[in-house]
Design a protein around this motif. Structure first.
Motif, short mmCIF file in Angstrom:
data_model
loop_
_atom_site.label_atom_id
_atom_site.label_comp_id
_atom_site.label_asym_id
_atom_site.label_seq_id
_atom_site.Cartn_x
_atom_site.Cartn_y
_atom_site.Cartn_z
N ILE A 94 49.72 42.19 30.71
CA ILE A 94 48.32 42.20 30.26
C ILE A 94 47.42 42.86 31.30
O ILE A 94 46.63 43.74 30.98
CB ILE A 94 47.82 40.74 30.00
CG1 ILE A 94 48.59 40.08 28.86
CG2 ILE A 94 46.31 40.71 29.75
CD1 ILE A 94 48.32 40.60 27.50
N LEU A 95 47.57 42.43 32.55
CA LEU A 95 46.65 42.92 33.58
C LEU A 95 46.87 44.40 33.90
O LEU A 95 45.92 45.15 34.08
CB LEU A 95 46.79 42.09 34.86
CG LEU A 95 46.35 40.63 34.75
CD1 LEU A 95 46.74 39.88 36.01
CD2 LEU A 95 44.85 40.52 34.53
N ARG A 96 48.15 44.78 33.98
CA ARG A 96 48.42 46.16 34.41
C ARG A 96 48.17 47.18 33.31
O ARG A 96 47.67 48.27 33.58
CB ARG A 96 49.87 46.28 34.88
CG ARG A 96 50.04 45.67 36.26
CD ARG A 96 51.26 46.26 36.91
NE ARG A 96 51.24 45.98 38.33
CZ ARG A 96 51.92 46.67 39.22
NH1 ARG A 96 52.68 47.67 38.84
NH2 ARG A 96 51.87 46.36 40.49
N GLU A 97 48.54 46.89 32.09
CA GLU A 97 48.42 47.92 31.05
C GLU A 97 47.63 47.49 29.83
O GLU A 97 46.63 48.10 29.47
CB GLU A 97 49.82 48.36 30.58
CG GLU A 97 50.54 49.25 31.57
CD GLU A 97 49.76 50.51 31.90
OE1 GLU A 97 49.07 51.05 31.02
OE2 GLU A 97 49.81 50.94 33.07
N SER A 186 52.51 28.62 38.23
CA SER A 186 52.84 28.87 39.64
C SER A 186 53.53 30.22 39.81
O SER A 186 53.24 30.95 40.76
CB SER A 186 53.71 27.75 40.20
OG SER A 186 54.92 27.70 39.47
N GLN A 187 54.43 30.57 38.88
CA GLN A 187 55.09 31.89 38.95
C GLN A 187 54.05 33.02 38.84
O GLN A 187 54.13 34.02 39.54
CB GLN A 187 56.10 32.02 37.80
CG GLN A 187 57.32 31.16 37.94
CD GLN A 187 58.35 31.79 38.87
OE1 GLN A 187 58.50 32.99 38.92
NE2 GLN A 187 59.04 30.97 39.65
N MET A 188 53.10 32.80 37.95
CA MET A 188 52.04 33.81 37.75
C MET A 188 51.24 33.97 39.04
O MET A 188 50.96 35.08 39.48
CB MET A 188 51.12 33.37 36.61
CG MET A 188 50.17 34.48 36.14
SD MET A 188 48.92 33.86 35.03
CE MET A 188 49.83 33.30 33.66
N ARG A 189 50.92 32.83 39.67
CA ARG A 189 50.11 32.85 40.88
C ARG A 189 50.81 33.56 42.02
O ARG A 189 50.20 34.31 42.78
CB ARG A 189 49.79 31.40 41.28
CG ARG A 189 48.39 31.25 41.83
CD ARG A 189 48.11 29.83 42.14
NE ARG A 189 47.71 29.68 43.53
CZ ARG A 189 47.56 28.53 44.14
NH1 ARG A 189 47.82 27.40 43.51
NH2 ARG A 189 47.16 28.49 45.38
N VAL A 190 52.12 33.35 42.11
CA VAL A 190 52.88 33.95 43.20
C VAL A 190 53.04 35.46 43.00
O VAL A 190 52.93 36.25 43.93
CB VAL A 190 54.28 33.27 43.30
CG1 VAL A 190 55.19 34.04 44.26
CG2 VAL A 190 54.13 31.84 43.77
N VAL A 192 51.32 37.65 40.84
CA VAL A 192 50.20 38.53 40.52
C VAL A 192 49.41 38.79 41.80
O VAL A 192 48.95 37.87 42.46
CB VAL A 192 49.29 37.91 39.44
CG1 VAL A 192 48.02 38.73 39.26
CG2 VAL A 192 50.04 37.80 38.11
N ASP A 193 49.29 40.08 42.14
CA ASP A 193 48.62 40.46 43.38
C ASP A 193 47.15 40.80 43.10
O ASP A 193 46.85 41.52 42.14
CB ASP A 193 49.33 41.69 43.96
CG ASP A 193 48.77 42.05 45.32
OD1 ASP A 193 48.99 41.28 46.26
OD2 ASP A 193 48.09 43.09 45.41
N ASP A 197 47.12 44.16 41.04
CA ASP A 197 47.11 43.82 39.62
C ASP A 197 45.73 43.53 39.06
O ASP A 197 45.53 43.59 37.85
CB ASP A 197 48.03 42.60 39.38
CG ASP A 197 49.44 42.89 39.86
OD1 ASP A 197 49.89 44.03 39.67
OD2 ASP A 197 50.07 41.99 40.46
N ILE A 198 44.80 43.17 39.91
CA ILE A 198 43.46 42.88 39.38
C ILE A 198 42.47 43.97 39.78
O ILE A 198 41.86 44.60 38.91
CB ILE A 198 42.99 41.48 39.81
CG1 ILE A 198 43.96 40.45 39.18
CG2 ILE A 198 41.56 41.23 39.35
CD1 ILE A 198 43.65 39.03 39.42
N LEU A 199 42.33 44.22 41.08
CA LEU A 199 41.33 45.22 41.48
C LEU A 199 41.70 46.63 40.99
O LEU A 199 40.90 47.31 40.36
CB LEU A 199 41.17 45.22 43.00
CG LEU A 199 40.29 44.11 43.58
CD1 LEU A 199 40.19 44.25 45.09
CD2 LEU A 199 38.91 44.13 42.95
N LYS A 200 42.94 47.04 41.29
CA LYS A 200 43.33 48.40 40.91
C LYS A 200 43.50 48.55 39.41
O LYS A 200 43.02 49.50 38.80
CB LYS A 200 44.64 48.78 41.62
CG LYS A 200 44.48 49.18 43.07
CD LYS A 200 45.81 49.67 43.58
CE LYS A 200 45.75 50.07 45.04
NZ LYS A 200 47.09 50.44 45.52
#
Lengths: 261, 275
Positions: A94-97, A186-190, A192-193, A197-200
């Protein structure tokens, strides 16, 4: 052969003229942007009109996209006993594409067309000419606030889309398929950068997409032929050109931001 | 003529040797027009002669290929965009369809130029808008949307908007087209009353001979890119030219033939039969 070369030459010339014209228009918009921001009420109205009015579409679409992603991913992951990675899979795709691209495509269809047809109809009904005769520059008064509103709205809508999509994925994965809630988050938190993944992905891509769609929409509207057919063609061009621009820019940004080439 | 002379000229608009082409068609060919200050001047001619284009040339919406266009002593072609906009603040323009902002009320339409060009407080803007609407008899329609107005009312609202900034010159593009007799009478009266009471210079483009003759002080008749006749309505009425007589009296045949140029009728019919 000669005929073919001549045709290619004219097509290339048309394309370059189009690119040149839209670049000049962009410079004009950017030149007037600071003064337009001083009249924030007009910009605010447009953000409401193009952004807030697209909210329901974006939220509903985000929900279903997230749900489908979770469902598809679950059926693959369950074969490898790796359902704990569901949260990561949904979030990254979702976040990347999907978030930036689907939001941009939906925005082009919902708000881009509205911008083009509104400005085009104002031209066709001589409202823009009327404004010029009242010594008011329609580019400054009509076009620039809409351009800013579009460029601001897309990043905000993308963030909302991503949040809702992840919630949709959570609902399908955890509530319907029984994936462990702790593992999901927890897996998502670890994995996702924040920067990558969010800023870029979300922020930079959505700002570029928002700017591109708004520019194409206002440009097509402003230069549409002042007839019913002219406005209709301009609206179609907005959807086609901005969709292609979003997909091309997506590849370009992904290559530049993540692979350094 | 020097700029100095034009500044003190009694003519608000001076056009000399105007040439303008669209594609291969010459719209104006060495056209000369002078618009006297404080008067109502009409520009008449058959459809397609470029009357509206002439208004656009005078207001700087269209630039001439050749010739000079002076408005209020300023050469339109030499003005920067900011100078042109400054000049336009002294102009009002009534479009054929009114060109009202369809998403704004009548009140907001009239208030628009005031909000854009003045820093008047809201209560003063309200007074000015109501005064302008009162002048055109539509104060009671202030809260209506343009879609709720008849053609005549829309044009009166557009007129109120055009005079909102108290212009010196007002341009009317086909102000009588498509109006019922009462609305037409109202517009004719408004053009005269506003011109005299506000000290305006009015320029009307129209082919409605009767209405224009009833309100204008002078008229230009243009055809094929040139001025065919100029004078007061009475002078034009008694003009000896066959073309002017045909236009002023609306005769179906004359120097402007009823038939569009075509090959020989009988020959064409026979030719078709043979084919």
């Amino acid at each position: 052969m000669r005929f073919l070369l001549r045709e290619i030459y004219y097509i290339a010339l048309d394309f370059l003229q189009g690119v040149g014209s839209i670049c000049l228009f962009l410079f004009r918009l950017l030149r007037y942007t600071p003064t337009a921001l001083l009249r924030w009420r007009i910009v605010w109205q447009q953000i409401y009109s193009v952004g807030a009015m697209s909210l329901v579409l974006i939220m509903v679409s985000g929900l279903f996209v997230g749900m489908v992603m979770a469902l598809e991913s679950y059926h693959v992951l369950v074969k490898f006993a790796a359902t704990a990675a569901l949260g990561t899979g949904v979030a990254l795709s979702i976040l990347r594409e999907l978030g930036p691209v689907v939001t941009a495509l939906l925005f082009a269809g919902r708000a881009g067309t509205a911008l083009t047809s509104e400005i085009g109809l104002m031209r066709a009904t001589e409202q823009l000419a009327g404004m010029e005769m009242m010594a008011v520059d329609p580019v400054r008064r009509i076009v620039v606030p809409r351009f800013i509103a579009g460029a601001v709205s897309v990043p905000l809508l993308t963030m909302i889309f991503c949040a809702i999509a992840i919630l949709g994925g959570y609902y399908v994965g955890v509530d319907l398929m029984g994936v462990d809630q702790g593992a999901f988050w927890s897996q998502m938190r670890v994995n996702v950068d924040l920067v990558d993944d969010i800023l870029k992905s979300v922020v930079i891509k959505s700002i570029v997409f928002g700017g591109a769609i708004s520019l194409i929409a206002v440009y097509e509207g402003y230069y549409s032929l002042p007839t019913a057919e002219g406005v209709s063609r301009a609206t179609t061009r907005t959807v086609v050109n901005s969709s292609l621009a979003v997909l091309a820019l997506d590849y370009l940004l992904t290559a530049l931001l993540f692979h350094g080439a | 003529m020097a700029i100095h002379d034009l500044k003190h000229s009694d003519n608000v608009v001076e056009i000399t040797g105007l040439k303008y082409r669209v594609g291969n068609k010459a719209i104006f060919d060495r056209l000369n027009v002078s618009i006297p200050r404080g008067k109502i001047t009409a520009i008449m001619g058959p459809s397609g002669t470029g009357k509206t284009t002439l208004l656009r040339v005078m207001t700087g919406q269209v630039l001439a290929d050749r010739g000079r266009v002076w408005v209020e002593g300023k050469n339109i072609a030499r003005l920067s965009i900011d100078e042109l906009y400054d000049l336009r603040k002294q102009m009002g323009f009534l479009f054929q369809n009114g060109a009202l902002f369809t998403d704004n009320t009548v009140y907001e339409n009239v208030a628009f130029p005031l909000r854009e060009h003045t820093k008047l407080p809201e209560n003063l803007i309200r007074h000015v808008v109501l005064m302008k609407l009162q002048a055109v008899g539509l104060r009671g329609a202030a809260n209506l949307m343009p879609a709720e107005l008849s053609g005549g009312m829309a044009r009166r609202v557009a007129l109120a908007r055009a005079i909102a900034l108290d212009p010196k010159i007002i341009f009317y593009d086909e102000p009588f087209t498509g109006l019922d007799p009462i609305s037409m009478g109202v517009i004719v009266r408004l053009i005269r009353v506003l011109n005299d009471s506000l000290g305006l210079t009015s320029i009307i483009v129209s082919h409605d001979v009767e209405e224009v003759s009833s309100v204008s002080d002078h008229s230009y008749l243009i055809s094929d890119g040139k001025v065919v006749a100029y004078g007061t309505p009475e002078e034009l009425e008694h003009n000896k030219s066959a073309w002017v007589r045909q236009f002023m009296k609306g005769l179906a045949d004359g120097p402007v033939p009823f038939h569009y140029p075509a090959p020989d009728y009988a020959g064409q019919l026979l030719g078709e039969e043979q084919a």
